[in-house]
Design an enzyme around this catalytic site. Structure first.
Site, short mmCIF file in Angstrom:
data_model
loop_
_atom_site.label_atom_id
_atom_site.label_comp_id
_atom_site.label_asym_id
_atom_site.label_seq_id
_atom_site.Cartn_x
_atom_site.Cartn_y
_atom_site.Cartn_z
N LYS A 106 66.23 33.93 61.30
CA LYS A 106 66.96 33.33 62.43
C LYS A 106 66.23 33.67 63.70
O LYS A 106 65.58 34.70 63.81
CB LYS A 106 68.38 33.92 62.49
CG LYS A 106 69.34 33.10 63.33
CD LYS A 106 69.76 31.86 62.55
CE LYS A 106 71.11 31.34 62.91
NZ LYS A 106 71.72 30.61 61.79
N1 GLU Z 1 71.57 27.03 61.72
C1 GLU Z 1 72.12 26.56 60.50
C2 GLU Z 1 72.81 27.69 59.75
O1 GLU Z 1 73.24 28.64 60.34
C3 GLU Z 1 71.11 25.80 59.66
C4 GLU Z 1 69.91 26.55 59.22
C5 GLU Z 1 68.84 25.71 58.54
O2 GLU Z 1 69.03 24.53 58.37
O3 GLU Z 1 67.81 26.31 58.18
O4 GLU Z 1 73.01 27.63 58.56
#
Ligand code: GLU
Length: 418
Positions: A106
């Protein structure tokens, strides 16, 4: 958002709860609770008036035992190192519960995007992409959208990466616009899995979704799509909120008209379909059958949890309950579908996007939605099976039991190097 819990500590306590069910060794559990690495950087960016500003940014690569790190990048003034670490850990267990071949990562930039022009945001995004370049790649770490980022930012990151690498590699990032290599159905995917999981929970609990009342906290991409789709399934959306406050109509309102109003005026309040204004807390504690928290972490703390009246909660947001709130709601027999399953549609369709990018072969929206449906239903079934076989009360713990076992198996079967 209350700051009653540090999200990184919340993640660690969720892992501990599941690890104790599985009886895992302490040294393995320690590995499962900490990121492999965290990039912290200061982006120096020229603003439109010629002045320079610094923006702190992070990328946490939590665990890559099951595949490349995967997870979004958020833009928010409250982004912090611990928040990004927690969010990256949740991604590990999210990709594991839906059994897609990714680890978890992240990123985030400490920024209020509403305070900057489009060209300033483009420079900030491209500056971050330059910093990320050595750490990302379609087999290494694949960013995606998160809070306050979307197709536009993903396209900029892809373009910066490909320009610097002198290549075309659309699978380096997901959540792109369809004409830049994105997937059909990606924008709706988070809200879609939230309601598929809710539908499965209602069926499991032998409750009727037809006519069930629903409250949605947060009316961004995940929240408003969830409201629209649950309405299409026959439920009645009676309340919703955004940062401007809440709207309420006991007879229900049209979620699409509410979104149109928000697009036009910038806020949900004063929507003509609303009978009454509510506070955010009143929306969260309304007497409804289904509550969908779709904003930020720690929306429901211990104090609020005692007042929640919903029977089922489907977590569209990441980490909306503090661990204490989670325990209180379990004791009160509220069925909470954990974030790592409920909102896993986003990363699941990101996986489909990545597969399509690598094959240079694109799917119809119908195929995307069918494959997503199958994955979420299977993940929900694995949660229920674990809940029953281990006699676990909290569905979140059951989800972590499934996913931690998968990560631990991948680690143990590969061995460690050196
Ligand atoms: N930000 C989204 C989540 O928290 C999507 C992450 C992604 O598609 O890699 O799952």
């Amino acid at each position: 958002m209350s700051d009653s819990a540090n999200p990184f500590e919340s993640l660690q306590s969720q892992i501990d709860d599941a690890a104790s069910v599985l009886g895992l060794d302490d040294d393995l559990v320690t590995r499962l609770k900490h990121p492999e690495r965290v990039l912290e950087t200061n982006l120096t960016v020229e603003l439109d008036d010629g002045s320079l500003e610094q923006f702190r940014a992070f990328r946490s690569q939590f665990n890559g035992d099951r595949g490349p790190y995967k997870g979004g990048i958020r833009y928010h003034p409250q982004v912090s190192r611990d928040e990004v670490k927690a969010l990256s850990g949740w991604m590990v267990y999210k990709t594991a519960i839906v059994d897609i071949p990714f680890g978890g990562g992240k990123g985030g930039i400490v920024i209020d995007p509403t305070a900057y022009s489009t060209s300033e945001l483009e420079r900030v995004t491209r500056a971050f992409a330059v910093e990320l370049r050595p750490f990302i790649g379609e087999d290494r770490d694949i960013p995606a959208p998160d809070v306050n980022t979307g197709q536009r930012e993903m396209n900029w990151i892809k373009d910066t990466y490909e320009t610097l690498e002198h290549t075309t590699e659309p699978g380096v990032i997901t959540g792109k616009s369809v004409d830049s290599g994105g997937s059909e159905g990606r924008v709706e995917a988070t809200g879609r899995s939230t309601v598929i999981a809710a539908r499965e929970a209602f069926e499991y609990l032998e409750k009727d979704l037809e006519g069930a009342t629903v409250a949605v906290q947060g009316y961004g991409n995940a929240g408003w799509i969830a409201a629209k789709l649950i309405d299409e399934m026959g439920a009645t959306v009676v309340a919703a909120s955004d940062s401007s406050g809440g709207i309420y109509n006991p007879d229900g309102f049209d979620p699409v008209a509410a979104k149109d109003h928000k697009n036009e005026t910038g806020a949900l309040v004063d929507f003509e379909g609303s009978e009454e204004k509510l506070t955010n807390e009143e929306v969260l504690t309304l007497d409804v059958d289904l509550l969908i928290p779709a904003a930020l972490e720690n929306a429901i703390d211990a104090e609020l949890a005692t007042d929640v009246q919903a029977d089922v909660i489907s977590e569209a947001a990441n980490g909306p309950l503090t661990p204490e709130a989670d325990r209180i709601l379990t004791d009160r027999d509220v069925f909470v579908i954990p974030d790592i399953l409920a909102n896993a549609g986003g990363v699941t369709v990101s996986y489909f996007e990545w597969v399509q990018n690598r094959q240079r072969f694109y799917w119809t929206e119908e195929r995307v939605n069918d494959e997503l449906e199958a994955i979420i239903v299977e993940a929900f079934d694995s949660l229920v099976e674990t809940l029953e076989t281990h006699d676990i009360e909290n569905p979140r713990t059951a989800a972590y039991v499934v996913s931690i076992q998968r990560v631990a198996d991948a680690f143990e079967k590969s061995g460690s190097f050196p």
